[in-house]
Design an enzyme around this catalytic site. Structure first.
Site, mmCIF file in Angstrom:
data_model
loop_
_atom_site.group_PDB
_atom_site.id
_atom_site.type_symbol
_atom_site.label_atom_id
_atom_site.label_comp_id
_atom_site.label_asym_id
_atom_site.label_seq_id
_atom_site.Cartn_x
_atom_site.Cartn_y
_atom_site.Cartn_z
ATOM 1 N N SER A 135 0.819 -1.218 0.000
ATOM 2 C CA SER A 135 0.000 0.000 0.000
ATOM 3 C C SER A 135 0.844 1.255 0.000
ATOM 4 C CB SER A 135 -0.833 0.063 1.287
ATOM 5 O OG SER A 135 -1.721 -0.978 1.372
ATOM 6 N N HIS A 156 -1.009 -2.966 -7.399
ATOM 7 C CA HIS A 156 -1.750 -2.563 -6.199
ATOM 8 C C HIS A 156 -3.247 -2.704 -6.421
ATOM 9 C CE1 HIS A 156 -2.910 0.664 -3.071
ATOM 10 N NE2 HIS A 156 -2.740 -0.494 -2.475
ATOM 11 N N GLU A 168 -3.485 -0.395 -9.664
ATOM 12 C CA GLU A 168 -2.389 0.521 -9.999
ATOM 13 C C GLU A 168 -1.168 -0.324 -10.352
ATOM 14 O OE1 GLU A 168 -3.386 4.367 -7.147
ATOM 15 O OE2 GLU A 168 -2.416 2.644 -6.232
ATOM 16 N N ASN A 206 -3.889 5.847 -2.510
ATOM 17 C CA ASN A 206 -3.600 5.973 -1.071
ATOM 18 C C ASN A 206 -2.970 7.307 -0.703
ATOM 19 O OD1 ASN A 206 -4.711 3.551 -0.468
ATOM 20 N ND2 ASN A 206 -2.780 2.431 -0.301
HETATM 21 C C1 LIG Z 1 -5.366 0.381 1.783
HETATM 22 C C2 LIG Z 1 -5.064 0.232 0.337
HETATM 23 O O1 LIG Z 1 -3.897 -0.012 0.008
HETATM 24 C C3 LIG Z 1 -6.016 0.456 -0.747
HETATM 25 C C4 LIG Z 1 -7.451 0.183 -0.479
HETATM 26 O O2 LIG Z 1 -7.926 -0.890 -0.725
HETATM 27 S S1 LIG Z 1 -8.316 1.449 0.151
HETATM 28 C C5 LIG Z 1 -9.953 0.824 0.262
HETATM 29 C C6 LIG Z 1 -10.669 0.886 -1.053
HETATM 30 N N1 LIG Z 1 -12.000 0.352 -0.878
HETATM 31 C C7 LIG Z 1 -13.042 1.157 -0.656
HETATM 32 O O3 LIG Z 1 -12.937 2.379 -0.660
HETATM 33 C C8 LIG Z 1 -14.333 0.424 -0.388
HETATM 34 C C9 LIG Z 1 -15.456 1.393 -0.117
HETATM 35 N N2 LIG Z 1 -16.677 0.627 0.108
HETATM 36 C C10 LIG Z 1 -17.433 0.160 -0.907
HETATM 37 O O4 LIG Z 1 -17.154 0.352 -2.085
HETATM 38 C C11 LIG Z 1 -18.671 -0.602 -0.524
HETATM 39 O O5 LIG Z 1 -19.035 -0.243 0.788
HETATM 40 C C12 LIG Z 1 -18.476 -2.159 -0.602
HETATM 41 C C13 LIG Z 1 -18.325 -2.580 -2.058
HETATM 42 C C14 LIG Z 1 -17.305 -2.651 0.198
HETATM 43 C C15 LIG Z 1 -19.708 -2.842 -0.007
HETATM 44 O O6 LIG Z 1 -20.815 -2.312 -0.654
HETATM 45 P P1 LIG Z 1 -22.251 -2.224 0.059
HETATM 46 O O7 LIG Z 1 -23.219 -1.794 -0.969
HETATM 47 O O8 LIG Z 1 -22.117 -1.477 1.310
HETATM 48 O O9 LIG Z 1 -22.485 -3.680 0.550
HETATM 49 P P2 LIG Z 1 -23.019 -4.941 -0.197
HETATM 50 O O10 LIG Z 1 -24.434 -4.721 -0.680
HETATM 51 O O11 LIG Z 1 -22.769 -6.046 0.748
HETATM 52 O O12 LIG Z 1 -22.055 -5.105 -1.453
HETATM 53 C C16 LIG Z 1 -22.226 -4.473 -2.708
HETATM 54 C C17 LIG Z 1 -21.957 -5.478 -3.793
HETATM 55 O O13 LIG Z 1 -20.596 -5.936 -3.705
HETATM 56 C C18 LIG Z 1 -20.575 -7.344 -3.531
HETATM 57 N N3 LIG Z 1 -19.503 -7.672 -2.610
HETATM 58 C C19 LIG Z 1 -19.136 -6.983 -1.507
HETATM 59 N N4 LIG Z 1 -18.081 -7.566 -0.939
HETATM 60 C C20 LIG Z 1 -17.762 -8.632 -1.708
HETATM 61 C C21 LIG Z 1 -16.745 -9.613 -1.661
HETATM 62 N N5 LIG Z 1 -15.815 -9.637 -0.698
HETATM 63 N N6 LIG Z 1 -16.706 -10.558 -2.630
HETATM 64 C C22 LIG Z 1 -17.619 -10.562 -3.619
HETATM 65 N N7 LIG Z 1 -18.593 -9.647 -3.730
HETATM 66 C C23 LIG Z 1 -18.668 -8.706 -2.773
HETATM 67 C C24 LIG Z 1 -21.922 -7.713 -2.961
HETATM 68 O O14 LIG Z 1 -22.293 -9.037 -3.275
HETATM 69 C C25 LIG Z 1 -22.838 -6.711 -3.636
HETATM 70 O O15 LIG Z 1 -23.171 -7.152 -4.941
HETATM 71 P P3 LIG Z 1 -24.578 -6.733 -5.585
HETATM 72 O O16 LIG Z 1 -24.615 -5.238 -5.609
HETATM 73 O O17 LIG Z 1 -24.561 -7.336 -6.934
HETATM 74 O O18 LIG Z 1 -25.601 -7.313 -4.666
HETATM 75 N N1 LIG Z 2 -6.116 -4.045 3.673
HETATM 76 C C1 LIG Z 2 -6.237 -3.320 2.563
HETATM 77 O O1 LIG Z 2 -7.274 -2.654 2.352
HETATM 78 C C2 LIG Z 2 -5.130 -3.305 1.558
HETATM 79 C C3 LIG Z 2 -3.873 -3.805 1.847
HETATM 80 N N2 LIG Z 2 -2.884 -3.771 0.897
HETATM 81 C C4 LIG Z 2 -1.559 -4.310 1.178
HETATM 82 O O2 LIG Z 2 -1.615 -5.720 0.960
HETATM 83 C C5 LIG Z 2 -0.743 -6.390 1.875
HETATM 84 C C6 LIG Z 2 -1.543 -7.373 2.688
HETATM 85 O O3 LIG Z 2 -2.550 -6.674 3.390
HETATM 86 P P1 LIG Z 2 -3.823 -7.429 3.990
HETATM 87 O O4 LIG Z 2 -4.206 -8.555 3.105
HETATM 88 O O5 LIG Z 2 -4.794 -6.384 4.334
HETATM 89 O O6 LIG Z 2 -3.195 -8.014 5.337
HETATM 90 P P2 LIG Z 2 -3.731 -9.218 6.242
HETATM 91 O O7 LIG Z 2 -3.226 -8.948 7.620
HETATM 92 O O8 LIG Z 2 -5.187 -9.434 6.042
HETATM 93 O O9 LIG Z 2 -2.983 -10.485 5.615
HETATM 94 C C7 LIG Z 2 -1.601 -10.620 5.579
HETATM 95 C C8 LIG Z 2 -1.307 -12.108 5.513
HETATM 96 O O10 LIG Z 2 0.075 -12.304 5.256
HETATM 97 C C9 LIG Z 2 0.492 -13.432 6.009
HETATM 98 N N3 LIG Z 2 1.945 -13.378 6.128
HETATM 99 C C10 LIG Z 2 2.689 -12.530 6.872
HETATM 100 N N4 LIG Z 2 4.006 -12.801 6.689
HETATM 101 C C11 LIG Z 2 4.059 -13.843 5.805
HETATM 102 C C12 LIG Z 2 5.129 -14.583 5.218
HETATM 103 N N5 LIG Z 2 6.394 -14.309 5.483
HETATM 104 N N6 LIG Z 2 4.809 -15.581 4.353
HETATM 105 C C13 LIG Z 2 3.530 -15.865 4.053
HETATM 106 N N7 LIG Z 2 2.478 -15.200 4.592
HETATM 107 C C14 LIG Z 2 2.750 -14.201 5.457
HETATM 108 C C15 LIG Z 2 -0.266 -13.306 7.321
HETATM 109 O O11 LIG Z 2 -0.330 -14.543 7.994
HETATM 110 C C16 LIG Z 2 -1.628 -12.821 6.836
HETATM 111 O O12 LIG Z 2 -2.512 -13.893 6.566
HETATM 112 C C17 LIG Z 2 -0.060 -5.283 2.697
HETATM 113 O O13 LIG Z 2 1.148 -4.946 2.066
HETATM 114 C C18 LIG Z 2 -1.073 -4.138 2.612
HETATM 115 O O14 LIG Z 2 -0.486 -2.875 2.793
HETATM 116 C C19 LIG Z 2 -3.087 -3.280 -0.381
HETATM 117 C C20 LIG Z 2 -4.336 -2.819 -0.729
HETATM 118 C C21 LIG Z 2 -5.445 -2.753 0.234
#
Ligand SMILES: CC(=O)CC(=O)SCCNC(=O)CCNC(=O)[C@H](O)C(C)(C)COP(=O)(O)OP(=O)(O)OC[C@H]1O[C@@H](n2cnc3c(N)ncnc32)[C@H](O)[C@@H]1OP(=O)(O)O
Ligand SMILES: NC(=O)C1=CN([C@@H]2O[C@H](COP(=O)(O)OP(=O)(O)OC[C@H]3O[C@@H](n4cnc5c(N)ncnc54)[C@H](O)[C@@H]3O)[C@@H](O)[C@H]2O)C=CC1
Length: 302
Positions: A135, A156, A168, A206
């Site tokens: 991330s 990503h 990405e 991010n």
């Molecule tokens: C940290 C990083 O490095 C980067 C990141 O990832 S940052 C995070 C980015 N993600 C976001 O911003 C997510 C924001 N949230 C959302 O888009 C929505 O809340 C969400 C898609 C997660 C859930 O949506 P919702 O409308 O609240 O819930 P829900 O009705 O359960 O789901 C919507 C649809 O997605 C599907 N869905 C949700 N989660 C699912 C999953 N894990 N697997 C398969 N399908 C899924 C549902 O089945 C549903 O499908 P339909 O519309 O066809 O029924």
């Molecule tokens: N959580 C999020 O929304 C997002 C996370 N990421 C990135 O993806 C990566 C994973 O994040 P998450 O899936 O959220 O974390 P998570 O905590 O859900 O899963 C990480 C997994 O890696 C395993 N692990 C740790 N060290 C290991 C090793 N040496 N060998 C094999 N497995 C090992 C752990 O047991 C755990 O199951 C991180 O780099 C995170 O920054 C990227 C996009 C979105």
């Protein structure tokens, strides 16, 4: 129809090893298997990979309800077909021996990622492309643990992977054009739209999203509003699908902390990257969000 990406040696990417089977690894494994790739998913214990297998099947259950409404036989056949493309195990070195592409999705910690890639570099065939799903950590820092900088990049994905339509694709200066094309083609082959970004902190999404989420935490720390009201405000007033506290819990508070701590270390004077006592406290208490059963909000433990 099965769409497969091309590897850097122009061979199609057929086999993918995904290291880490948590939130992200299991989602990436699902979409890769669903698009016809042979996928091996690795984690640290059998218990963890069993949990990942169950979570992939649950997620596929949601997909098939939409794909084949009212046809339970087609639903079961589809799930069985996708699962037949997947194997789960605990030996990363073994898993990469036949992989065209390795995607790392383990904990957001540079040393741990480097140690993993260093050992995989020795085991994987020369043509194998390595990618990190990090991330926030510079891809070049992770890639430096290997001897294949030209076959290294960032892929990503976003959480939840089966739903979020973006990947990405990140290149470092050494990434070859062939490797970049293969990574981009893989992103498209698993059904995503790809964007390109330089190897900068947080890439595109991010870099914008995490400072916003952290500012929401600071707003609450200053006593200006409650998390619940901030979430309601951003959903109803700005049209976000989740408020910043719901989203932080969804992403994982440990991951949020890893991201912000890493950026603060690199740019200590950037106020956008300043730490939060509240976030640190929750993580120290093991309140990591949805995955641990509690974060800013409580959740039903599964
Ligand atoms: C940290 C990083 O490095 C980067 C990141 O990832 S940052 C995070 C980015 N993600 C976001 O911003 C997510 C924001 N949230 C959302 O888009 C929505 O809340 C969400 C898609 C997660 C859930 O949506 P919702 O409308 O609240 O819930 P829900 O009705 O359960 O789901 C919507 C649809 O997605 C599907 N869905 C949700 N989660 C699912 C999953 N894990 N697997 C398969 N399908 C899924 C549902 O089945 C549903 O499908 P339909 O519309 O066809 O029924
Ligand atoms: N959580 C999020 O929304 C997002 C996370 N990421 C990135 O993806 C990566 C994973 O994040 P998450 O899936 O959220 O974390 P998570 O905590 O859900 O899963 C990480 C997994 O890696 C395993 N692990 C740790 N060290 C290991 C090793 N040496 N060998 C094999 N497995 C090992 C752990 O047991 C755990 O199951 C991180 O780099 C995170 O920054 C990227 C996009 C979105």
């Amino acid at each position: 129809m099965i769409v497969r990406a091309m590897s850097s040696s122009t061979q199609p990417i057929k086999t993918v090893a995904i290291i880490g089977s948590g939130l992200m690894g299991s989602g990436i494994a699902q979409v890769a298997a669903a698009s016809g790739h042979k996928v091996t998913v690795v984690d640290q214990s059998q218990e963890i990979v069993d949990k990942a297998s169950a979570s992939i099947q649950k997620s596929l259950g949601r997909v098939v309800k939409k794909k084949f409404p009212d046809d339970s036989k087609a639903q079961q056949t589809y799930i069985a077909d996708v699962m037949s493309h997947l194997s789960l195990q605990t030996d990363a070195v073994d898993a990469v021996k036949s992989a065209d592409l390795v995607i790392e999705a383990i904990v957001e910690n540079l040393d741990v990622k480097k140690s993993l890639f260093s050992s995989l570099d020795k085991a994987a065939p020369p043509h194998t492309i390595f990618a990190s799903n990090t991330s926030s950590i510079p891809i070049k820092d992770i890639a430096s643990s290997t001897t294949r900088l030209d076959r290294f990049g960032g892929l990503h994905f976003f959480n939840p992977v089966p739903v979020m339509k973006l990947v990405e694709v990140i290149r470092i200066p050494e990434t070859s054009d062939e490797t970049y094309s293969a990574l981009e083609a893989f992103g498209k082959a698993v059904g995503k739209t790809t964007v390109q970004c330089k190897d900068t902190p947080g890439f595109i999404v991010n870099r914008l999203l995490v400072p916003y989420m952290m500012e929401a935490v600071r707003l609450v720390e200053r006593g200006e509003a409650t998390p619940r009201d901030v979430d309601i405000a951003m959903k109803l007033g700005a049209g976000y699908p989740m408020g910043p506290f719901e989203l932080s819990d969804y992403v994982g508070l440990d991951t949020m902390k890893f991201i912000i701590d890493g950026w603060m270390e690199r740019e200590p004077n950037n106020p956008l990257f300043s730490k939060s006592e509240l976030l640190n406290k929750l993580v120290a208490e093991g309140k990591l969000g949805v995955k641990s059963g509690e974060g800013f909000y409580p959740y039903n433990k599964k």
